[in-house]
Write an enzyme that holds these catalytic residues in place. Sequence first.
Site: not given
Length: 738
Positions: A265-267
């Site tokens: 996932s992106d942060w």
Amino acid sequence: MFKNVKTIFVLILLSSFGMNAQNKVPVYLDDKKSISERVEDALSKMTTEEKIAMIHAQSKFSSPGVPRLGIPENWMTDGPHGIRTEVLWDEWEQAGWTNDSCIAFPALTALSATWNKELSLLYGKSIGEEARYRNKNVLLGPGVNIYRSPLNGRNFEYMGEDPFLAAKMVVPYIKGVQSNGVAACVKHFALNNQETNRNSVNVIVDDRALYEIYLPAFKAAVQEGDAWSIMGSYNKYKGQQCCHNEFLLNDILRKEWGFKGVVVSDWGGVNDTKQAIFNGLDLEFGSWTNGLTWGTSNAYDNYYLAKPYSTMIAKGEVGTKELDEKVRRVLRLSFLTTMNRNRPFGSFGTKEHADAGLKIAQEGIVLLQNKNNVLPIDLAKTKKIAVIGENAIKMMTVGGGSSSLKARYEITPLEGLKKRIGNQAEIVYARGYVGDPTSNYNGVVAKVSLEEKRSQAELTAEALKIAKDADVVLFIGGLNKSEHQDDEGFDRKELGLPYGQDKLITDLVKVNKNVVFVNISGNAVAMPWVNEVPGIVQGWFLGTEAGNALASVLVGDVNPSGKLTFTFPVKLADNGAHALGEFPGGDDVKYNESIFVGYRWADKQKAKPLFAFGHGLSYTTFEYGKVTADKKQLGLGDQITFSVTVKNTGKREGSEIVQLYISDLKSSLPRPIKELKGFEKVSLQAGEEKTVTFTVDKAALSFFDDKKHDWVAEPGAFEAIIGASATDIKSKVSFSLK
């Protein structure tokens, strides 16, 4: 006594399983076995609690291994342009290390502007060595989102507007990184083309544009580059967050493309436990994504793929099939990286890496305009050079969001010019304007303080004074990495130059006709004074060796050979996303321009660009012959080869980028007038001639038929077009598809 440390380590591991030296070594420790066998063996020994722990973060940039089984943690690092400084375990602030200053490489816009696949491999290998030395096993990059609008704040991290070019440039980068036992994490999958409302905007795009424009570079990364990981994007597609998007991750990435790697996932990009379980996500990273109070320490156990997931399993609401699949992929990543005992050790902050960055920067710089041969600067005839502009002294390896670095050193343009020119000519500097006076960015202190007490009138007067009696004026301006410039989290507000630069440039031309504008940016800018300024150079964000690279090109030590990978429009209305009124949109953004992105839109609308896709000049000249084809008709299973001669007709060595475009002369669906389907960078000595060849098959003639959900090559007439840019067409040859 044991003979070596390795024996001791193995026996400790054996004892952890209740084994002794006579028992069989676990399969997962035997690197002679296949990775799939080792994965299954390790998985069979893990508890549900250990599995859950492996699929979410434990700190800002790490996720747990399994200490009981000797499986190491995974450590991520930003980013695509250099290895991020160490931060505190659970904070964004720097950890205060003194040995984590990296080599800053040129931004990916500069890399793609080289049009050089060998340099992309060198870039990946070099940055991969830096990541490996710092014991990072996942590099969060490269980025291959398409340049849809010149206002997107993160365009500087990507590879331009053309899917074919981005696909060809990303593959060697990935292979270079992964040759070090470090996974490339290609981002941001997918349709992440703006920063405004990036966490929630829903992208509405037709399937043709999705498959023809926005997915090809990711597909190449998977099927040709064998990327070991991919990062989901923040935005939504079809109403689902892209970090757990059924259509993108399950249907396309895994089923259509056969991706075997880890989806990260992106942060903070995860928003729902159930969707994260079933829609293809493997590793959840981020900060405070679970709705806890901002700043809550060690909140990771409450992440969507942490306690909420294990609670659902305990209650029987979900099974463990999906959990096992996620862990299998994470284990595979470990066996390819941290548990590959044959991977090299890497190196960090070396001269070799700085030299690689310098070479990439030099080849990426684009000479956009050179009236009256104002460049290169003839030092034999030049006594005084006026250097004007904040970007001549401003650090550009910091700022911009997640790609901000703590570089071992950074040569500014002014430093590079002074170092190269020495006492051959006098260099006088004036700031000219104030952009961002910040001199300390997250612990990185600028060498030159940018605090300024003088008024704009005083700055202008000083600039005009030194320009008036100079032999040449170098205006080094453009954008920076501050908010609403080239910066993650913010889009630009306008196409024009900020901080009153246009007026200052106009005033400078009035007192000195020999003005060269060096645009430091990752984006196109408007140039209302273009006809008055003889020299224009696209200087990008060039990293550690920025000043040396720029100086070498400006004085002619290096012949510029870069070409643009995106169109410079005269005005925003010349860009499809803006002409049709959907940038940045609201809760939804609709890609009304469909497949007509960049030069495809300019061709369709017959809009003359400020500078065209593929444009770039040289200090020498090239002459093209007429393109020929080895056959007039192409069968569905055949290939066709096009050949063209290129001759250096100037007086010095230079490199030319020969571009092949294909035009479908009659199609059942709307198609661009032409599309890039081949390119080759060829180096020629003065007077030398070479033949460049391109071989294509029906894939180069195909479009995506959304009704059939398949690629289609329709029989009929086509043209192969050879160009020095999208608008500088040299010759064409007709052929047909049976």
